[in-house]
Design an enzyme around this catalytic site. Structure first.
Site, PDB file in Angstrom:
ATOM      1  N   ARG A   1       0.283   6.966  -0.904  1.00  0.00           N
ATOM      2  CA  ARG A   1      -1.099   7.144  -0.441  1.00  0.00           C
ATOM      3  C   ARG A   1      -1.444   8.625  -0.308  1.00  0.00           C
ATOM      4  NH1 ARG A   1       0.213   3.496   4.650  1.00  0.00           N
ATOM      5  NH2 ARG A   1       1.582   2.684   3.027  1.00  0.00           N
TER       6      ARG A   1
ATOM      7  N   LYS B   1      15.025   5.501   2.587  1.00  0.00           N
ATOM      8  CA  LYS B   1      15.145   4.063   2.347  1.00  0.00           C
ATOM      9  C   LYS B   1      16.590   3.626   2.542  1.00  0.00           C
ATOM     10  CE  LYS B   1      11.431   3.670  -1.087  1.00  0.00           C
ATOM     11  NZ  LYS B   1      10.601   2.709  -0.351  1.00  0.00           N
TER      12      LYS B   1
HETATM   13  N1  BES Z   1       7.282   2.818  -3.454  1.00  0.00           N
HETATM   14  C1  BES Z   1       7.263   2.159  -2.216  1.00  0.00           C
HETATM   15  C2  BES Z   1       6.765   0.718  -2.293  1.00  0.00           C
HETATM   16  C3  BES Z   1       7.577  -0.257  -3.085  1.00  0.00           C
HETATM   17  C4  BES Z   1       8.445  -1.115  -2.443  1.00  0.00           C
HETATM   18  C5  BES Z   1       7.427  -0.372  -4.440  1.00  0.00           C
HETATM   19  C6  BES Z   1       9.178  -2.038  -3.172  1.00  0.00           C
HETATM   20  C7  BES Z   1       8.149  -1.283  -5.175  1.00  0.00           C
HETATM   21  C8  BES Z   1       9.015  -2.129  -4.537  1.00  0.00           C
HETATM   22  C9  BES Z   1       6.360   2.912  -1.245  1.00  0.00           C
HETATM   23  O1  BES Z   1       6.300   4.267  -1.423  1.00  0.00           O
HETATM   24  C10 BES Z   1       6.889   2.675   0.137  1.00  0.00           C
HETATM   25  O2  BES Z   1       7.962   3.099   0.395  1.00  0.00           O
HETATM   26  N2  BES Z   1       6.113   1.993   0.970  1.00  0.00           N
HETATM   27  C11 BES Z   1       6.496   1.727   2.314  1.00  0.00           C
HETATM   28  C12 BES Z   1       5.340   2.077   3.175  1.00  0.00           C
HETATM   29  C13 BES Z   1       5.623   2.061   4.636  1.00  0.00           C
HETATM   30  C14 BES Z   1       6.584   3.168   4.972  1.00  0.00           C
HETATM   31  C15 BES Z   1       4.338   2.217   5.399  1.00  0.00           C
HETATM   32  C16 BES Z   1       6.824   0.256   2.432  1.00  0.00           C
HETATM   33  O3  BES Z   1       6.136  -0.565   1.831  1.00  0.00           O
HETATM   34  O4  BES Z   1       7.780  -0.079   3.114  1.00  0.00           O
HETATM   35 MN    MN Z   2       7.805   5.313  -0.414  1.00  0.00          MN
END
Ligand code: BES
Ligand code: MN
Ligand code: ZN
Length: 501
Positions: free
Chosen positions: A351, A277
């Protein structure tokens, strides 16, 4: 401690008495009439002049100056009676409780019947008061050396009413279970990642389970490996902390049938892994176990209420870290179900852990499934920060979840889920599924991926990425974790009445 009494509130000697005030009543009745008499008609004057406001959520405090035993009267504005609602009543109680906390009282009383309207009976007002009071006065203890002044906790709350003491006691108790379960969920989410590791969450669940005599099963890494939960293990691969699969079973029926499975994402910290991230996106990822917290909060409520239902809670917990051992984009992994997965993005880890947890919930006999997860940033883009996104394969089950959520005041909005969506998660050259089909509609993709493991079991997916936390203080609590879906899940379980054909 809550005490329910039929007596005269003005004769008790609490530090304050909370009284509800609707706008423009034709004339004061009941407690308000008595109050007006005690103050020689002054109350009518103060309301007329606007010194005491009945506007929705206003709070006015007057000292009784020895005219009654209660020291202060706290007038809580309820707005127009025709605009009243059960949810608004909770907001009123929540916002008032925050002001009361600031007064550093050690006891208080409430004239419950002044809050009753066509929209909320005595029972409902009692439930709303205790739930909202507990939620509204929630604080997360910080770690500052020069911390907050020692907390003065309100030790006794007396609820005065003309309704049956037993009935009101029951309703207030139910409200306090709901409030406390939510606050427990909040605390879990607010804890930093170094203080709540997978092992801590497992220990917490074990203690909770023992307290409420749930059947507790906590799989360690060896056991997870033996079962072949390859998707869950892949996410844990880069971590120096072992993963745990938490299972809590509550049996409220004679037989283990019609089982509701509650599955919560328990990522104690999400770096994104090699699909790392950006630095601003990592901050806050201690909250990535919000789904697990909601499920545990709901289980606490269920353990206290003991409804005639069967529930299995399943929580996969680990952090998502980077190291020489970590899983990588392009890896192909085999899930517990046997389905193979092409990893395109290690940040789509929720997921993966949920896939194996869903399969495990089915092994434990789940006939219905609800999963809760801080799954995608996409749901925030789609719905904003105050709406939980939902996906379902079963209209009737979704209706039940929606009913519960609207009763407790937690907003849910359903996203579409079509055959085309299913095709996208199935499109991989090398495996049965891919974990990240691209940015378009990716809140739906997250849910659709989980749906592949649910198969034909009636299921609702709840994406709480936007709602698990809140940026500013609100009526029912401070900024930070909301404990969202703990109450919805618990009420959904309490009211559940679908029979499987
Ligand atoms: N934990 C995150 C989602 C999230 C984002 C929770 C902001 C709380 C606040 C999740 O694991 C994630 O990183 N999702 C990605 C998925 C993508 C890589 C398909 C996302 O939403 O960007
Ligand atoms: Mn994630
Ligand atoms: Zn995550």
């Amino acid at each position: 401690m809550l005490k329910i009494l039929n007596g005269n509130p003005f004769e008790s000697n609490e530090e304050c008495l909370i009284v509800g005030l609707f706008e423009k009543p034709e004339k004061f009745t009941g407690i308000l009439e008595q109050l007006d008499d005690i103050f020689d008609g002054e109350l009518t004057e103060l309301v007329k002049s606007g010194d005491i406001s009945a506007k929705y959520k206003s709070v006015n405090i007057i000292h009784s100056l020895g005219k009654s035993n209660v020291k202060r009267i706290v007038f809580v504005g309820l707005g127009k009676e025709k605009d009243a609602s059960y949810t608004k009543l909770k907001d009123v109680f929540g916002s008032a409780s925050k002001k009361l906390v600031g007064m550093r009282l050690s006891n208080l009383a409430i004239a419950l019947d002044t809050f009753v309207s066509e929209k909320a009976s005595e029972d409902e007002a009692a439930l709303a008061f205790s739930e909202a009071y507990i939620m509204g006065s929630y604080r997360f203890q910080d770690y500052k050396q020069k911390s907050n002044e020692p907390e003065i906790k309100i030790e006794t709350i007396k609820i005065f009413t003309n309704a049956s003491e037993d009935e009101i006691k029951l309703a207030a108790e139910v409200g306090s279970f709901y409030g406390e379960g939510t606050n427990s969920a909040r605390t879990l989410v607010n804890l930093p990642g170094n203080m709540l590791k997978a092992s801590d969450l497992a220990q917490y669940a074990k203690t909770l389970g023992e307290k409420h005599s749930f059947e507790v099963e906590i799989l360690n890494k060896d056991e997870i490996e033996k079962l072949g939960m390859g998707a869950f293990l892949a996410v844990n691969q880069g971590s120096s902390e072992p993963p745990y699969m938490i299972v809590l079973k509550y049996q409220g029926k004679d037989e283990w049938k019609d089982v509701i499975g509650l599955v919560g994402k328990g990522i104690t910290f999400d770096t994104g892994g090699y699909s790392i991230k950006p630095k601003d996106g990592i901050v806050g990822m201690k909250t990535d176990m919000g789904g697990a917290a909601a499920v545990l909060g709901a289980m606490e409520i269920i353990g206290n209420l003991r409804p005639k239902q069967n529930v299995v809670a399943v929580i996969p917990t680990t952090d998502n870290m980077i190291s020489g051992n970590a899983f990588k984009p392009d890896d192909v992994i085999t899930s517990f179900s046997g389905k193979t997965i092409e990893v395109l993005n290690t940040d789509a880890e929720g997921r993966l852990v949920l896939a194996d947890a869903i399969t495990y919930a089915k092994h434990h006999g789940a006939d219905y499934l609800v999963d809760v997860a801080t799954l995608t940033g996409g749901v925030i883009v789609a719905l904003g920060l105050d709406k939980t996104g939902a996906l379902t394969n079963d209209e009737a089950l979704f209706e039940k979840v929606l009913e519960a959520s609207s009763e407790v005041g937690e907003f849910i909005w359903r996203l579409p889920y079509t055959e085309k969506d299913k095709e996208r998660v199935r499109s991989s050259k090398v495996a049965d599924l891919n974990n990240s089909p691209g940015r378009e509609g990716h809140a739906i993709m997250g849910g659709a991926f989980i749906g592949e493991f649910v198969e034909d079991t009636p299921w609702v997916h709840l994406d709480i990425a936007g709602t698990a936390t809140i940026n500013a203080d609100h009526d029912l609590g401070p900024a930070g974790a909301t404990g969202v879906m703990a109450r919805t899940l618990a009420l959904f379980v309490e009211n559940f009445d679908l029979e499987k054909e």
